[in-house]
Scaffold this motif. Structure first.
Motif, PDB file in Angstrom:
ATOM      1  N   LYS A  47       0.755  -1.146   0.265  1.00 35.81           N
ATOM      2  CA  LYS A  47       0.053  -0.006   0.005  1.00 35.81           C
ATOM      3  C   LYS A  47       0.771   1.207   0.058  1.00 35.81           C
ATOM      4  N   LYS A  48       1.878   1.142   0.892  1.00 32.96           N
ATOM      5  CA  LYS A  48       2.807   2.103   0.578  1.00 32.96           C
ATOM      6  C   LYS A  48       3.681   2.693  -0.511  1.00 32.96           C
ATOM      7  N   GLY A  50       2.131   1.926  -3.495  1.00 35.69           N
ATOM      8  CA  GLY A  50       0.974   2.202  -4.237  1.00 35.69           C
ATOM      9  C   GLY A  50       0.860   3.673  -4.001  1.00 35.69           C
ATOM     10  N   LYS A  51       0.924   4.438  -2.779  1.00 33.69           N
ATOM     11  CA  LYS A  51       0.880   5.833  -2.774  1.00 33.69           C
ATOM     12  C   LYS A  51       2.153   6.298  -3.151  1.00 33.69           C
ATOM     13  N   ARG A  53       3.798   5.578  -5.907  1.00 26.95           N
ATOM     14  CA  ARG A  53       3.603   5.518  -7.255  1.00 26.95           C
ATOM     15  C   ARG A  53       2.496   6.456  -7.789  1.00 26.95           C
ATOM     16  N   ARG A  54       1.728   6.794  -6.836  1.00 28.04           N
ATOM     17  CA  ARG A  54       0.791   8.018  -7.312  1.00 28.04           C
ATOM     18  C   ARG A  54       1.301   9.339  -6.920  1.00 28.04           C
ATOM     19  N   LEU A  55       2.303   9.501  -6.303  1.00 25.63           N
ATOM     20  CA  LEU A  55       2.963  10.840  -5.660  1.00 25.63           C
ATOM     21  C   LEU A  55       3.781  11.256  -6.816  1.00 25.63           C
ATOM     22  N   PRO A  57       5.664  11.641 -10.372  1.00 26.18           N
ATOM     23  CA  PRO A  57       5.274  11.613 -11.797  1.00 26.18           C
ATOM     24  C   PRO A  57       5.734  10.528 -12.398  1.00 26.18           C
ATOM     25  N   GLY A  59       5.342   7.250 -12.178  1.00 30.17           N
ATOM     26  CA  GLY A  59       5.746   6.259 -11.293  1.00 30.17           C
ATOM     27  C   GLY A  59       4.561   5.204 -11.498  1.00 30.17           C
ATOM     28  N   ASP A  60       3.824   5.320 -12.261  1.00 29.74           N
ATOM     29  CA  ASP A  60       2.998   4.023 -12.714  1.00 29.74           C
ATOM     30  C   ASP A  60       3.629   2.969 -13.696  1.00 29.74           C
ATOM     31  N   THR A  71      12.113   8.357  -7.674  1.00 26.86           N
ATOM     32  CA  THR A  71      11.705   9.163  -6.267  1.00 26.86           C
ATOM     33  C   THR A  71      12.811  10.116  -5.998  1.00 26.86           C
TER      34      THR A  71
END
Length: 94
Positions: A47-48, A50-51, A53-55, A57, A59-60, A71
């Protein structure tokens, strides 16, 4: 502050840290019976990530190691941008 046992050497301190880490990082069974690593207050590493990845640019779709490298680059970019804006602000006295 971490308290060590009286007369504890470097090896002893490392063992105590390892035990502390084992207490905060354990395996948990998911709803479908799958296992995942859980950290701290029950939030999984997945989950961390995943978060994160969303933060970040772009990262998906990146693997975890590439995501961490991206990062680090993004953090450097943000620091540079902040430095530039602070310099401009001082120049124009804003």
């Amino acid at each position: 502050m971490k308290r060590w046992a009286k007369g504890c050497t470097g090896t002893c301190k490392g063992q105590q840290l390892a035990r502390t880490t084992q207490r905060t990082l354990w395996r948990s069974r998911g709803a479908a019976g799958s296992r995942r690593w859980v950290v701290g207050r029950g939030q999984s590493i997945q989950k961390k990530v995943g978060k994160l990845r969303r933060l970040v640019p772009g990262g998906d779709g990146l693997t975890a190691d590439r995501l961490f490298m991206k990062t680090a680059g993004y953090i450097m970019f943000l620091k540079l941008k902040l430095n530039l804006l602070q310099t401009l602000s001082k120049m124009y006295k804003l």
